[in-house]
Design an enzyme around this catalytic site. Structure first.
Site, PDB file in Angstrom:
ATOM      1  N   LYS A   1       0.836  -1.222   0.000  1.00 17.50           N
ATOM      2  CA  LYS A   1       0.000   0.000   0.000  1.00 17.50           C
ATOM      3  C   LYS A   1       0.856   1.251   0.000  1.00 17.50           C
ATOM      4  CE  LYS A   1       0.936   1.204   4.479  1.00 17.50           C
ATOM      5  NZ  LYS A   1       1.659   2.396   4.893  1.00 17.50           N
TER       6      LYS A   1
ATOM      7  N   PRO B   1       8.834  -3.829  -1.035  1.00 14.13           N
ATOM      8  CA  PRO B   1      10.043  -3.405  -0.318  1.00 14.13           C
ATOM      9  C   PRO B   1       9.954  -3.715   1.180  1.00 14.13           C
ATOM     10  CG  PRO B   1       9.374  -1.724  -1.881  1.00 14.13           C
ATOM     11  CD  PRO B   1       8.309  -2.783  -1.918  1.00 14.13           C
ATOM     12  N   VAL B   2      11.087  -4.098   1.762  1.00 17.34           N
ATOM     13  CA  VAL B   2      11.128  -4.521   3.169  1.00 17.34           C
ATOM     14  C   VAL B   2      11.371  -3.305   4.067  1.00 17.34           C
ATOM     15  CG1 VAL B   2      12.416  -5.939   4.809  1.00 17.34           C
ATOM     16  CG2 VAL B   2      11.966  -6.801   2.499  1.00 17.34           C
ATOM     17  N   ALA B   3      10.624  -3.224   5.170  1.00 19.71           N
ATOM     18  CA  ALA B   3      10.741  -2.098   6.122  1.00 19.71           C
ATOM     19  C   ALA B   3      10.703  -0.769   5.384  1.00 19.71           C
ATOM     20  CB  ALA B   3      12.008  -2.219   6.976  1.00 19.71           C
TER      21      ALA B   3
ATOM     22  N   ALA C   1       3.943  -1.619   4.005  1.00 19.58           N
ATOM     23  CA  ALA C   1       3.187  -2.666   4.700  1.00 19.58           C
ATOM     24  C   ALA C   1       3.416  -4.070   4.123  1.00 19.58           C
ATOM     25  CB  ALA C   1       1.692  -2.328   4.740  1.00 19.58           C
TER      26      ALA C   1
ATOM     27  N   GLY D   1       5.214  -6.510   5.469  1.00 19.84           N
ATOM     28  CA  GLY D   1       5.040  -7.489   6.554  1.00 19.84           C
ATOM     29  C   GLY D   1       3.560  -7.691   6.870  1.00 19.84           C
TER      30      GLY D   1
ATOM     31  N   ALA E   1       1.175  -7.353   4.682  1.00 23.51           N
ATOM     32  CA  ALA E   1       0.643  -8.141   3.560  1.00 23.51           C
ATOM     33  C   ALA E   1       0.948  -9.623   3.764  1.00 23.51           C
ATOM     34  CB  ALA E   1       1.225  -7.640   2.235  1.00 23.51           C
TER      35      ALA E   1
ATOM     36  N   ASP F   1      -1.878  -2.176  10.096  1.00 25.18           N
ATOM     37  CA  ASP F   1      -1.985  -2.167   8.633  1.00 25.18           C
ATOM     38  C   ASP F   1      -2.472  -3.501   8.053  1.00 25.18           C
ATOM     39  OD1 ASP F   1      -1.148   0.450   8.386  1.00 25.18           O
ATOM     40  OD2 ASP F   1       0.945  -0.067   8.001  1.00 25.18           O
TER      41      ASP F   1
HETATM   42  O1  C5P Z   1       0.295  -2.048  14.614  1.00 28.10           O
HETATM   43  P1  C5P Z   1       1.718  -2.124  14.170  1.00 28.10           P
HETATM   44  O2  C5P Z   1       2.495  -3.167  14.930  1.00 28.10           O
HETATM   45  O3  C5P Z   1       1.895  -2.244  12.698  1.00 28.10           O
HETATM   46  O4  C5P Z   1       2.355  -0.741  14.568  1.00 28.10           O
HETATM   47  C1  C5P Z   1       3.744  -0.550  14.617  1.00 28.10           C
HETATM   48  C2  C5P Z   1       4.073   0.659  15.471  1.00 28.10           C
HETATM   49  O5  C5P Z   1       3.619   1.845  14.825  1.00 28.10           O
HETATM   50  C3  C5P Z   1       3.390   0.681  16.817  1.00 28.10           C
HETATM   51  O6  C5P Z   1       4.152  -0.007  17.761  1.00 28.10           O
HETATM   52  C4  C5P Z   1       3.348   2.161  17.124  1.00 28.10           C
HETATM   53  O7  C5P Z   1       4.602   2.596  17.575  1.00 28.10           O
HETATM   54  C5  C5P Z   1       3.154   2.789  15.765  1.00 28.10           C
HETATM   55  N1  C5P Z   1       1.738   3.117  15.454  1.00 28.10           N
HETATM   56  C6  C5P Z   1       1.143   4.171  16.117  1.00 28.10           C
HETATM   57  N2  C5P Z   1      -0.156   4.504  15.838  1.00 28.10           N
HETATM   58  C7  C5P Z   1      -0.856   3.835  14.901  1.00 28.10           C
HETATM   59  C8  C5P Z   1      -0.261   2.762  14.192  1.00 28.10           C
HETATM   60  C9  C5P Z   1       1.043   2.425  14.495  1.00 28.10           C
HETATM   61  O8  C5P Z   1       1.775   4.809  16.965  1.00 28.10           O
HETATM   62  N3  C5P Z   1      -2.121   4.188  14.655  1.00 28.10           N
END
Ligand code: C5P
Length: 312
Positions: free
Chosen positions: A12, A104-106, A110, A112, A114, A146
């Site tokens: 995305k 692409p990684v990191a 998104a 990971g 996916a 995500d």
């Molecule tokens: O949910 P996910 O593990 O993908 O989120 C990774 C990090 O992104 C969370 O640990 C948080 O630090 C940050 N995040 C956030 N607010 C969001 C989504 C992600 O702070 N709405």
């Protein structure tokens, strides 16, 4: 007979990402518009007759990342997705998972997530747990903010953590160029930089709002208007952590991109093109500039996680 199930889920780009202040749970309230693009992760799942889990990873040459850079154990989000399906459905059998990465990684696209979405669908099917789409959505939310969108695909607005989705009307196809970097940015680190800017008064903590210009441009299929409206509150923090991305963004602008934005928490730079041909021209400029480690073209909106027939 053991059944092999092959699924795919898209990457995305955030067309608009408005970030509110940090909440007590550490997450930030978001209003975002995601568009899925036709760069897909593939997951192949095969149910086992014992309780072992295995995971192997393959990377497409287009993303210039070695498979060894990807965790191939229980920390991988695809593996965690498999565990979640098993726990929720009371499955004790193991599974063999194989991931082919094309996102692409990191990179803020998104990839990971996916993998997790594709793994949810693949495992549910391989173990024949009969999960509905809304059950899968609930599981997706437990895996990350995500992941629901990777399941959903197309174009959608996300509120809350970004995981409360509603579809957005679009017209036609949008052509993208993605410039990626080997050195990824950690999403928590980019949010922490955002918090630092709020705490030190460099940035106002506002309640995030939808952007009507983005919605109108999507509905009209107007790439010029969409390019002008692209906006990402995490772009500033990402550029502070990775200032060299400015050079990449400048090259895309010099190649007449309709809009250039950091994708999600970066460091991938997304450029919107007028046409597929224009996307290829921007990609050629970016490649020649040597300001990115890999350059990809893609189009959106793309479909969400699906089971693929045959060997597709
Ligand atoms: O949910 P996910 O593990 O993908 O989120 C990774 C990090 O992104 C969370 O640990 C948080 O630090 C940050 N995040 C956030 N607010 C969001 C989504 C992600 O702070 N709405």
């Amino acid at each position: 007979m053991t059944r092999e199930v092959r699924t795919r889920a898209p990457g995305k780009v955030n067309l608009h990402l408005a970030v509110g202040p940090r909440q007590d749970d550490g997450y930030h309230e978001l209003v975002t518009v995601f568009q899925a693009v036709n760069l897909y992760e593939t997951v192949v799942a095969r149910a086992r007759t014992d309780s072992t889990y295995t995971l192997t990873v393959e990377t497409s040459p287009t993303i210039a990342v070695s498979p060894e850079a990807i965790p191939q154990d229980e920390t991988n989000l695809a593996w965690r997705a498999a565990r979640l399906v098993a726990d929720e459905a009371g499955i004790t059998d193991g599974i063999d998972l194989h991931i082919l990465k094309r996102i692409p990684v990191a990179g803020g696209m998104a990839g990971g997530s996916a993998d997790a979405a594709a793994s949810l669908v693949a495992c549910a099917q391989a173990w024949d747990v009969g999960a509905s789409r809304s059950t899968l959505m609930g599981w997706a939310r437990q895996l990350g903010a995500d992941v629901p969108f990777a399941l959903h695909g197309a174009t959608a607005m996300g509120v809350g953590r970004g995981d409360d989705l509603s579809p957005v009307m679009t017209h036609g196809e949008f052509h993208w160029v993605f410039a990626t970097q080997h050195d990824g940015l950690s999403t928590p680190a980019v949010y922490a930089q955002f918090d630092h800017e709020v705490d030190t008064g460099q940035r106002l903590a506002r309640s995030p709002q939808p952007d009507e210009a983005v919605m109108k441009a999507l509905m009209a299929g107007d790439a010029h208007a969409l390019g002008a409206a692209l906006a990402n509150d995490l772009e500033g923090p990402a550029l502070t952590l990775a200032p060299h991305l400015r050079a990449t963004m400048d090259v895309a602008r010099e190649a007449d991109a309709l809009g250039v934005v950091v994708s999600g928490s970066g460091p991938t730079v997304a450029a919107l093109a007028r046409s597929r041909q224009h996307a290829l021209a921007i990609a050629a400029h970016l490649t020649a500039s040597d300001t990115a480690d890999a350059v990809l073209t893609a189009s959106g909106p793309a479909t969400g996680a699906v089971v693929m027939a045959g060997d597709a």
